[in-house]
Design a protein around this motif. Structure first.
Motif, PDB file in Angstrom:
ATOM      1  N   ILE A  96      -1.197   2.292  -4.268  1.00 23.41           N
ATOM      2  CA  ILE A  96      -0.308   2.654  -5.376  1.00 23.41           C
ATOM      3  C   ILE A  96      -0.044   1.442  -6.266  1.00 23.41           C
ATOM      4  CG2 ILE A  96       2.000   3.511  -5.966  1.00 23.41           C
ATOM      5  CD1 ILE A  96       1.953   5.076  -3.311  1.00 23.41           C
ATOM      6  N   ALA A  97       0.043   0.276  -5.670  1.00 22.93           N
ATOM      7  CA  ALA A  97       0.362  -0.940  -6.420  1.00 22.93           C
ATOM      8  C   ALA A  97      -0.814  -1.487  -7.212  1.00 22.93           C
ATOM      9  CB  ALA A  97       0.866  -2.016  -5.460  1.00 22.93           C
ATOM     10  N   PHE A  98      -2.010  -1.024  -6.943  1.00 20.09           N
ATOM     11  CA  PHE A  98      -3.214  -1.652  -7.494  1.00 20.09           C
ATOM     12  C   PHE A  98      -3.176  -1.762  -9.024  1.00 20.09           C
ATOM     13  CE2 PHE A  98      -7.576  -1.628  -9.061  1.00 20.09           C
ATOM     14  CZ  PHE A  98      -8.120  -2.685  -8.350  1.00 20.09           C
ATOM     15  N   GLY A  99      -2.865  -0.681  -9.699  1.00 16.38           N
ATOM     16  CA  GLY A  99      -2.861  -0.692 -11.156  1.00 16.38           C
ATOM     17  C   GLY A  99      -1.833  -1.633 -11.736  1.00 16.38           C
ATOM     18  N   LEU A 100      -0.670  -1.719 -11.071  1.00 18.13           N
ATOM     19  CA  LEU A 100       0.370  -2.626 -11.544  1.00 18.13           C
ATOM     20  C   LEU A 100      -0.061  -4.080 -11.412  1.00 18.13           C
ATOM     21  CD1 LEU A 100       3.497  -0.853 -10.016  1.00 18.13           C
ATOM     22  CD2 LEU A 100       2.777  -0.825 -12.407  1.00 18.13           C
ATOM     23  N   ILE A 102      -3.178  -5.178 -11.482  1.00 22.84           N
ATOM     24  CA  ILE A 102      -4.192  -5.418 -12.509  1.00 22.84           C
ATOM     25  C   ILE A 102      -3.529  -5.653 -13.864  1.00 22.84           C
ATOM     26  CG2 ILE A 102      -6.097  -4.372 -13.796  1.00 22.84           C
ATOM     27  CD1 ILE A 102      -6.880  -5.342 -11.024  1.00 22.84           C
ATOM     28  N   ALA A 103      -2.417  -4.950 -14.116  1.00 23.03           N
ATOM     29  CA  ALA A 103      -1.712  -5.091 -15.389  1.00 23.03           C
ATOM     30  C   ALA A 103      -0.875  -6.368 -15.455  1.00 23.03           C
ATOM     31  CB  ALA A 103      -0.822  -3.877 -15.632  1.00 23.03           C
ATOM     32  N   GLY A 104      -0.766  -7.092 -14.336  1.00 20.67           N
ATOM     33  CA  GLY A 104      -0.083  -8.379 -14.337  1.00 20.67           C
ATOM     34  C   GLY A 104       1.410  -8.324 -14.148  1.00 20.67           C
ATOM     35  N   HIS A 105       1.943  -7.271 -13.573  1.00 25.79           N
ATOM     36  CA  HIS A 105       3.379  -7.178 -13.344  1.00 25.79           C
ATOM     37  C   HIS A 105       3.798  -8.094 -12.204  1.00 25.79           C
ATOM     38  CE1 HIS A 105       4.181  -3.842 -16.092  1.00 25.79           C
ATOM     39  NE2 HIS A 105       3.040  -3.312 -15.682  1.00 25.79           N
ATOM     40  N   GLY A 106       5.072  -8.521 -12.211  1.00 29.43           N
ATOM     41  CA  GLY A 106       5.599  -9.380 -11.168  1.00 29.43           C
ATOM     42  C   GLY A 106       5.816  -8.639  -9.863  1.00 29.43           C
ATOM     43  N   LYS A 107       5.951  -9.405  -8.783  1.00 31.32           N
ATOM     44  CA  LYS A 107       6.074  -8.817  -7.446  1.00 31.32           C
ATOM     45  C   LYS A 107       7.272  -7.890  -7.319  1.00 31.32           C
ATOM     46  CE  LYS A 107       3.652 -12.404  -4.811  1.00 31.32           C
ATOM     47  NZ  LYS A 107       3.760 -13.406  -3.719  1.00 31.32           N
ATOM     48  N   GLU A 108       8.415  -8.277  -7.877  1.00 32.67           N
ATOM     49  CA  GLU A 108       9.618  -7.457  -7.739  1.00 32.67           C
ATOM     50  C   GLU A 108       9.478  -6.149  -8.511  1.00 32.67           C
ATOM     51  OE1 GLU A 108      13.214  -6.112  -6.398  1.00 32.67           O
ATOM     52  OE2 GLU A 108      11.902  -7.715  -5.664  1.00 32.67           O
ATOM     53  N   VAL A 114       6.600   0.830  -6.905  1.00 29.77           N
ATOM     54  CA  VAL A 114       5.895   1.473  -5.791  1.00 29.77           C
ATOM     55  C   VAL A 114       6.884   2.222  -4.911  1.00 29.77           C
ATOM     56  CG1 VAL A 114       4.546   1.068  -3.692  1.00 29.77           C
ATOM     57  CG2 VAL A 114       3.961  -0.138  -5.807  1.00 29.77           C
ATOM     58  N   ASP A 115       8.048   1.644  -4.655  1.00 27.51           N
ATOM     59  CA  ASP A 115       9.068   2.353  -3.869  1.00 27.51           C
ATOM     60  C   ASP A 115       9.485   3.641  -4.567  1.00 27.51           C
ATOM     61  OD1 ASP A 115       9.048   0.479  -1.871  1.00 27.51           O
ATOM     62  OD2 ASP A 115      10.864  -0.569  -2.532  1.00 27.51           O
ATOM     63  N   ARG A 116       9.602   3.580  -5.897  1.00 27.52           N
ATOM     64  CA  ARG A 116       9.963   4.789  -6.664  1.00 27.52           C
ATOM     65  C   ARG A 116       8.910   5.868  -6.496  1.00 27.52           C
ATOM     66  NH1 ARG A 116       9.134   6.714 -11.959  1.00 27.52           N
ATOM     67  NH2 ARG A 116       7.744   4.971 -12.398  1.00 27.52           N
ATOM     68  N   MET A 117       7.634   5.478  -6.552  1.00 32.37           N
ATOM     69  CA  MET A 117       6.551   6.445  -6.404  1.00 32.37           C
ATOM     70  C   MET A 117       6.469   6.988  -4.981  1.00 32.37           C
ATOM     71  SD  MET A 117       4.858   7.232  -9.115  1.00 32.37           S
ATOM     72  CE  MET A 117       6.410   7.256  -9.989  1.00 32.37           C
ATOM     73  N   LEU A 118       6.673   6.119  -3.993  1.00 30.12           N
ATOM     74  CA  LEU A 118       6.655   6.574  -2.597  1.00 30.12           C
ATOM     75  C   LEU A 118       7.734   7.630  -2.358  1.00 30.12           C
ATOM     76  CD1 LEU A 118       6.110   3.148  -0.805  1.00 30.12           C
ATOM     77  CD2 LEU A 118       4.539   5.099  -0.718  1.00 30.12           C
ATOM     78  N   ALA A 119       8.903   7.420  -2.952  1.00 36.31           N
ATOM     79  CA  ALA A 119       9.972   8.412  -2.817  1.00 36.31           C
ATOM     80  C   ALA A 119       9.616   9.700  -3.552  1.00 36.31           C
ATOM     81  CB  ALA A 119      11.283   7.835  -3.352  1.00 36.31           C
ATOM     82  N   LEU A 120       9.006   9.561  -4.726  1.00 37.05           N
ATOM     83  CA  LEU A 120       8.658  10.741  -5.519  1.00 37.05           C
ATOM     84  C   LEU A 120       7.687  11.654  -4.777  1.00 37.05           C
ATOM     85  CD1 LEU A 120       8.841  12.188  -8.312  1.00 37.05           C
ATOM     86  CD2 LEU A 120       6.839  10.852  -8.989  1.00 37.05           C
ATOM     87  N   ALA A 145       0.477   9.404  -7.018  1.00 36.16           N
ATOM     88  CA  ALA A 145       1.415   8.298  -7.192  1.00 36.16           C
ATOM     89  C   ALA A 145       0.749   7.115  -7.875  1.00 36.16           C
ATOM     90  CB  ALA A 145       1.982   7.876  -5.835  1.00 36.16           C
ATOM     91  N   ARG A 146      -0.480   6.791  -7.482  1.00 37.39           N
ATOM     92  CA  ARG A 146      -1.190   5.667  -8.101  1.00 37.39           C
ATOM     93  C   ARG A 146      -1.436   5.932  -9.588  1.00 37.39           C
ATOM     94  NH1 ARG A 146      -7.184   4.206  -6.171  1.00 37.39           N
ATOM     95  NH2 ARG A 146      -7.529   6.154  -7.294  1.00 37.39           N
ATOM     96  N   ALA A 147      -1.714   7.198  -9.934  1.00 36.18           N
ATOM     97  CA  ALA A 147      -1.959   7.537 -11.337  1.00 36.18           C
ATOM     98  C   ALA A 147      -0.677   7.515 -12.164  1.00 36.18           C
ATOM     99  CB  ALA A 147      -2.610   8.913 -11.430  1.00 36.18           C
ATOM    100  N   LEU A 148       0.463   7.791 -11.528  1.00 36.78           N
ATOM    101  CA  LEU A 148       1.732   7.875 -12.264  1.00 36.78           C
ATOM    102  C   LEU A 148       2.461   6.540 -12.371  1.00 36.78           C
ATOM    103  CD1 LEU A 148       3.227  11.212 -10.856  1.00 36.78           C
ATOM    104  CD2 LEU A 148       2.388  10.821 -13.175  1.00 36.78           C
ATOM    105  N   VAL A 149       2.144   5.587 -11.488  1.00 35.80           N
ATOM    106  CA  VAL A 149       2.958   4.381 -11.390  1.00 35.80           C
ATOM    107  C   VAL A 149       2.919   3.552 -12.669  1.00 35.80           C
ATOM    108  CG1 VAL A 149       1.207   2.825 -10.401  1.00 35.80           C
ATOM    109  CG2 VAL A 149       3.630   2.557  -9.763  1.00 35.80           C
ATOM    110  N   ASN A 150       1.844   3.630 -13.435  1.00 39.19           N
ATOM    111  CA  ASN A 150       1.751   2.900 -14.700  1.00 39.19           C
ATOM    112  C   ASN A 150       2.392   3.650 -15.870  1.00 39.19           C
ATOM    113  OD1 ASN A 150       0.516   0.468 -13.989  1.00 39.19           O
ATOM    114  ND2 ASN A 150      -1.511   1.394 -13.963  1.00 39.19           N
ATOM    115  N   ARG A 151       3.063   4.758 -15.569  1.00 45.60           N
ATOM    116  CA  ARG A 151       3.772   5.553 -16.570  1.00 45.60           C
ATOM    117  C   ARG A 151       2.862   5.966 -17.738  1.00 45.60           C
ATOM    118  NH1 ARG A 151       9.525   4.949 -15.842  1.00 45.60           N
ATOM    119  NH2 ARG A 151       9.964   3.401 -14.215  1.00 45.60           N
ATOM    120  N   PRO A 152       1.804   6.703 -17.442  1.00 48.10           N
ATOM    121  CA  PRO A 152       0.918   7.157 -18.522  1.00 48.10           C
ATOM    122  C   PRO A 152       1.606   8.218 -19.375  1.00 48.10           C
ATOM    123  CG  PRO A 152       0.326   8.250 -16.488  1.00 48.10           C
ATOM    124  CD  PRO A 152       1.389   7.234 -16.135  1.00 48.10           C
TER     125      PRO A 152
END
Length: 384
Positions: A96-100, A102-108, A114-120, A145-152
């Protein structure tokens, strides 16, 4: 203005025309399904929306921006594939975190998202499991979840439930509905399964041979099909072909199927004696009775013999021979009594239906009758 728009799209592979001058508009927040058999062009349209393929002709717009020539990574769309396309060496969380990452987001930020997507998708307790340790349904939820995490802006779903068994498909359809209500983004859903499309969609485009046959709500597509292809592909139907004899009023006429059988036809457009009419009559609209039904206005009725039947638990499907017609009728079991006997082969029955329970088709092709499910095959369960 529509949110996702295809304008005069054409796409060929060699001599094969996969998409033939298709235009359609999808509103923001809709679940819009492309429905059709293999080779109808639905997946090609989705791939062009994703940027994996480019149209030979036409333009694609997203939120007013022409994205036709943009590469996939610059489009605000993500795709959920039939085979999930997950990384087997990564955990659920890492997939789920992979796309984030790649996009260069910080760890936090990654952890929170990812926690939000896991709950969803209800996978918190499976977050650290490997992909090989979870079920097919759970894998599909990871892919979503992996497709949604980047908020398309648009989620593209290409036959997302095709690899799952019937009960799991039904459960995941409910979960997809819940996810859509939660995130509120536009879904473009590709499927060949009419029950999926009818269950999840706000709008459906039925496709065949690269062209759109009809666009409408699930109810419109099922209850008022434009042509015999749509009528046959969306659930099961009976085709009635008759010749108009006389007009009773502006919306009802008498028509004859053969020398022995006349019916009342309801119609909105003007008809004249001698016109050929083609009707779709759904099996659940037909009533069966052992005794002769009352002769009331606009009720069609005929005598017939039961040729065969299949008991499905919630309903029984019968084939009834009425002179030249072989009709399929479906009887729901709303109440059970051990003393109630099912109709059996050879039983004499009356079939009857109201004139407005059949729908006048705009066009008819005898080849489309082959799409009607045979009695001994799995039912579509396509009623909305």
């Amino acid at each position: 203005m529509s949110f996702l728009r295809f304008e005069n799209i054409r796409k060929s592979y060699g001599s094969f025309r996969a998409v033939d001058d298709v235009s359609l508009s999808i509103e923001k927040g809709q679940v819009f399904s492309l429905l059709g058999p293999s080779g109808s062009g639905k997946t090609t349209l989705l791939r062009m929306a994703a940027g994996f393929d480019k149209p030979d002709q036409g333009r694609i717009f997203l939120d007013g921006i022409d994205i036709t020539d943009l590469p996939p990574e610059r489009r605000k769309v993500n795709t959920v594939f039939q085979n999930y396309a997950l990384f087997p060496h990564l955990t659920v969380r890492e997939n789920i975190a992979f796309g984030l990452k790649i996009a260069g987001h910080g760890k936090e930020t990654i952890r929170q998202e990812v926690d939000r997507m896991l709950a969803l998708v209800d996978l918190e307790t499976h977050a650290d499991k490997g992909i090989g340790a979870i079920s097919g349904g759970q894998k599909q939820r990871v892919a979503i979840a992996r497709a949604l995490v980047n908020r398309p802006q648009v989620l593209l779903l290409d036959e997302p439930l095709a690899a799952l068994d019937l009960k799991l498909r039904q459960r995941l359809l409910m979960e997809l509905n819940a996810i859509h209500e939660e995130v509120g983004i536009t879904f473009l859903y590709v499927t060949h399964d009419q029950s999926e499309a009818i269950s999840i969609s706000d709008q459906i485009a039925v496709m065949n041979h690269g062209r759109i046959q009809q666009i409408g709500s699930p109810t419109e597509i099922y209850e008022t099909p434009h042509n015999s292809f749509v009528a046959a592909f969306i659930g099961e139907t009976n085709f009635l072909n008759a010749t108009l004899e006389s007009t009773r009023d502006p919306h009802h006429s008498s028509a004859r199927i053969d020398v022995e059988m006349a019916i009342i036809v309801k119609h909105e457009r003007p008809l004249r004696p001698g016109d050929s009419v083609h009707l779709s009559l759904r099996p659940e609209k037909i009533h069966l009775s052992r005794s002769e039904p009352e002769d009331v206005p606009d009720r069609n009725r005929a005598q017939g013999l039961i040729e065969d039947h299949i008991y499905f638990g919630s309903h029984t499907r019968y084939r009834v021979r009425c002179g030249p017609l072989l009709l399929t009728a479906e009887v729901q079991h709303q109440k059970f009594s051990a003393s109630d006997a099912l109709l059996s082969e050879g039983d004499a029955v009356w079939v009857h239906w109201q004139a407005d329970d059949s729908f006048l088709l705009e066009s008819y092709d005898a080849q489309d009758e082959a799409l009607v499910t045979e009695l001994d095959e799995e039912p579509h369960d396509a009623a909305p």
